[in-house]
Scaffold this motif. Sequence first.
Motif, short mmCIF file in Angstrom:
data_model
loop_
_atom_site.label_atom_id
_atom_site.label_comp_id
_atom_site.label_asym_id
_atom_site.label_seq_id
_atom_site.Cartn_x
_atom_site.Cartn_y
_atom_site.Cartn_z
N ILE A 111 0.83 -1.20 0.00
CA ILE A 111 0.00 0.00 0.00
C ILE A 111 0.86 1.25 0.00
O ILE A 111 0.61 2.22 -0.74
CB ILE A 111 -0.96 -0.01 1.22
N MET A 112 1.92 1.25 0.83
CA MET A 112 2.82 2.40 0.87
C MET A 112 3.55 2.59 -0.47
O MET A 112 3.75 3.72 -0.93
CB MET A 112 3.84 2.22 2.00
N THR A 113 3.91 1.49 -1.10
CA THR A 113 4.58 1.57 -2.39
C THR A 113 3.63 2.12 -3.45
O THR A 113 4.02 2.93 -4.30
CB THR A 113 5.08 0.17 -2.83
N PHE A 114 2.38 1.68 -3.41
CA PHE A 114 1.37 2.19 -4.34
C PHE A 114 1.22 3.70 -4.19
O PHE A 114 0.96 4.41 -5.18
CB PHE A 114 0.04 1.49 -4.08
N LEU A 115 1.40 4.19 -2.96
CA LEU A 115 1.33 5.63 -2.69
C LEU A 115 2.65 6.34 -2.99
O LEU A 115 2.80 7.52 -2.69
CB LEU A 115 0.92 5.87 -1.23
N LYS A 116 3.62 5.60 -3.57
CA LYS A 116 4.92 6.13 -3.98
C LYS A 116 5.78 6.57 -2.79
O LYS A 116 6.55 7.52 -2.89
CB LYS A 116 4.76 7.29 -4.97
N LEU A 117 5.64 5.87 -1.66
CA LEU A 117 6.42 6.20 -0.47
C LEU A 117 7.42 5.08 -0.18
O LEU A 117 7.03 3.93 -0.01
CB LEU A 117 5.50 6.39 0.74
N PRO A 118 8.74 5.41 -0.14
CA PRO A 118 9.76 4.38 0.11
C PRO A 118 9.87 4.02 1.59
O PRO A 118 10.67 4.57 2.32
CB PRO A 118 11.04 5.06 -0.39
N VAL A 119 9.05 3.09 2.04
CA VAL A 119 9.01 2.72 3.45
C VAL A 119 10.01 1.61 3.73
O VAL A 119 10.63 1.06 2.83
CB VAL A 119 7.59 2.26 3.85
N SER A 120 10.12 1.27 5.01
CA SER A 120 11.04 0.22 5.42
C SER A 120 10.31 -1.11 5.53
O SER A 120 9.50 -1.31 6.44
CB SER A 120 11.68 0.57 6.76
N ALA A 121 10.61 -2.03 4.61
CA ALA A 121 10.01 -3.36 4.67
C ALA A 121 10.51 -4.12 5.89
O ALA A 121 9.77 -4.87 6.53
CB ALA A 121 10.32 -4.13 3.39
N ASN A 122 11.79 -3.93 6.24
CA ASN A 122 12.35 -4.61 7.41
C ASN A 122 11.61 -4.22 8.69
O ASN A 122 11.36 -5.05 9.56
CB ASN A 122 13.83 -4.27 7.55
N GLN A 123 11.27 -2.94 8.79
CA GLN A 123 10.57 -2.49 9.99
C GLN A 123 9.09 -2.88 9.98
O GLN A 123 8.48 -3.03 11.03
CB GLN A 123 10.75 -0.99 10.17
N ALA A 124 8.52 -3.04 8.79
CA ALA A 124 7.16 -3.55 8.71
C ALA A 124 7.09 -4.97 9.26
O ALA A 124 6.15 -5.34 9.98
CB ALA A 124 6.65 -3.51 7.27
N ILE A 125 8.11 -5.77 8.94
CA ILE A 125 8.20 -7.14 9.48
C ILE A 125 8.29 -7.09 11.00
O ILE A 125 7.61 -7.83 11.72
CB ILE A 125 9.44 -7.86 8.91
N THR A 126 9.16 -6.22 11.51
CA THR A 126 9.33 -6.10 12.97
C THR A 126 8.04 -5.68 13.64
O THR A 126 7.65 -6.22 14.68
CB THR A 126 10.44 -5.08 13.29
N GLY A 127 7.36 -4.70 13.04
CA GLY A 127 6.08 -4.24 13.60
C GLY A 127 5.06 -5.36 13.64
O GLY A 127 4.33 -5.51 14.62
N ALA A 128 5.02 -6.16 12.57
CA ALA A 128 4.07 -7.26 12.52
C ALA A 128 4.37 -8.31 13.59
O ALA A 128 3.46 -8.85 14.24
CB ALA A 128 4.09 -7.90 11.13
N ILE A 129 5.66 -8.61 13.79
CA ILE A 129 6.06 -9.57 14.83
C ILE A 129 5.64 -9.07 16.21
O ILE A 129 5.09 -9.81 17.03
CB ILE A 129 7.58 -9.82 14.78
N PRO A 338 5.35 0.29 10.24
CA PRO A 338 5.40 -0.76 11.27
C PRO A 338 4.21 -0.71 12.23
O PRO A 338 3.77 -1.74 12.73
CB PRO A 338 6.72 -0.45 12.02
N THR A 339 3.70 0.50 12.45
CA THR A 339 2.52 0.63 13.32
C THR A 339 1.31 -0.04 12.70
O THR A 339 0.56 -0.77 13.37
CB THR A 339 2.22 2.12 13.60
N ALA A 340 1.09 0.21 11.41
CA ALA A 340 -0.04 -0.39 10.71
C ALA A 340 0.10 -1.90 10.64
O ALA A 340 -0.87 -2.65 10.83
CB ALA A 340 -0.15 0.20 9.31
N ALA A 341 1.34 -2.38 10.38
CA ALA A 341 1.57 -3.82 10.32
C ALA A 341 1.32 -4.46 11.68
O ALA A 341 0.75 -5.56 11.78
CB ALA A 341 3.01 -4.10 9.86
N ALA A 342 1.74 -3.78 12.76
CA ALA A 342 1.51 -4.28 14.12
C ALA A 342 0.02 -4.36 14.44
O ALA A 342 -0.46 -5.35 15.00
CB ALA A 342 2.23 -3.39 15.12
N LEU A 343 -0.70 -3.32 14.07
CA LEU A 343 -2.15 -3.29 14.34
C LEU A 343 -2.87 -4.39 13.58
O LEU A 343 -3.75 -5.06 14.13
CB LEU A 343 -2.70 -1.91 13.96
#
Length: 357
Positions: A111-129, A338-343
């Motif tokens: 979703i972030m990529t679709f919005l053209k925002l270079p987010v951290s995939a590594n931190q999305a994983i951490t947030g989800a964990i 990471p917050t969205a992934a955690a939620l």
Amino acid sequence: MIYLLLFSGLFMGWSLGSVDSASAFGTAVATRVVKYRTAVTIIAIMVIIGAFIGGENNIGKLAELASSNEVLASKTDVLTSITAGTISALRLKSTMKAAIIFACAALTVFIMTFLKLPVSANQAITGAIIGWGLCYANYSDPTVLGVNLPQIGKFASTWILNPLGAGIISFVLVYCVNRFLDKRLSSLSSYDKIIKYGYLGAGIFAAYSIGINSSASVTALYFDSWYAETGVAANLLTNAKLTALIGGIAIAIGAITYSKKVMFTVGSGIAEITQMDGFVVVISMALTVLVMGKLLGIPVSNSQAIVGAVMGAGLTRGVQNVNFNKFKKIAIAWVTSPTAAALLTYIIGTCTKFYFG
């Protein structure tokens, strides 16, 4: 069924590749020095090589965090299941939980990529964990906190240290190159070739660092860290090098198929930089990622490092040369992902307690 669950991790790798490709060749493509097709081909090859050679080194830390957050089975869980004869059920549950974590993180990154925002995939994983752990792990247990808090602190610190370190390195290198080399090189008849080969060399180095740094984030949760001790497979993958290689292949596919939007955002949207600055920025990013990964012992964000490096390069020509509004949006996305992934994982974890609980 258990092997079909691997596709969630591959989706994560695809999402990560679509974002992190920008860090290797975003500036080169945006400044028209390297063609987009050439860039993604090099990225795909070098990411796979980097993953195969050094990607396994980051698997252990993610597996440790996942185990303490009840995503992966602990050694006690594995030994108990062996005794009770329920190892197949444990294996299925571990793989299902990993698939959920990866799917939630990948969806957030997509979703972030679709919005053209270079987010951290590594931190999305951490947030989800962590989101899963908040639902299932006992955070009142000192043992759990003893593992989780230092790891969470390390990942959170990279929001500042990673882009800041890349920005400082980039500022110094770009300033020195512009002060002592640029005029001399620009007077040469082969200047354009020097720039092109410089970009290609920097991009190869950066793509290789992505393979080393990020491949673990794609498949680490499918790795059975207790297999060497127990001799029984309690998760999907038991070979660390193969685990990293599969992650590298998934990242390469993401780079080839869906990286163009973010590549141009990173390459031209944050600050105006010259062709000479561009490949120095990529070198700065790769150096930062390798050094930070070595010092912290965790996968760090390539996209955060490249954004910091572009800003550092832009600041060599003054504050007015940096688009702080664009940077503010990107920085918000760094925290949001990471917050969205955690939620998302917390909600799914709550809804599936009847099965996993």
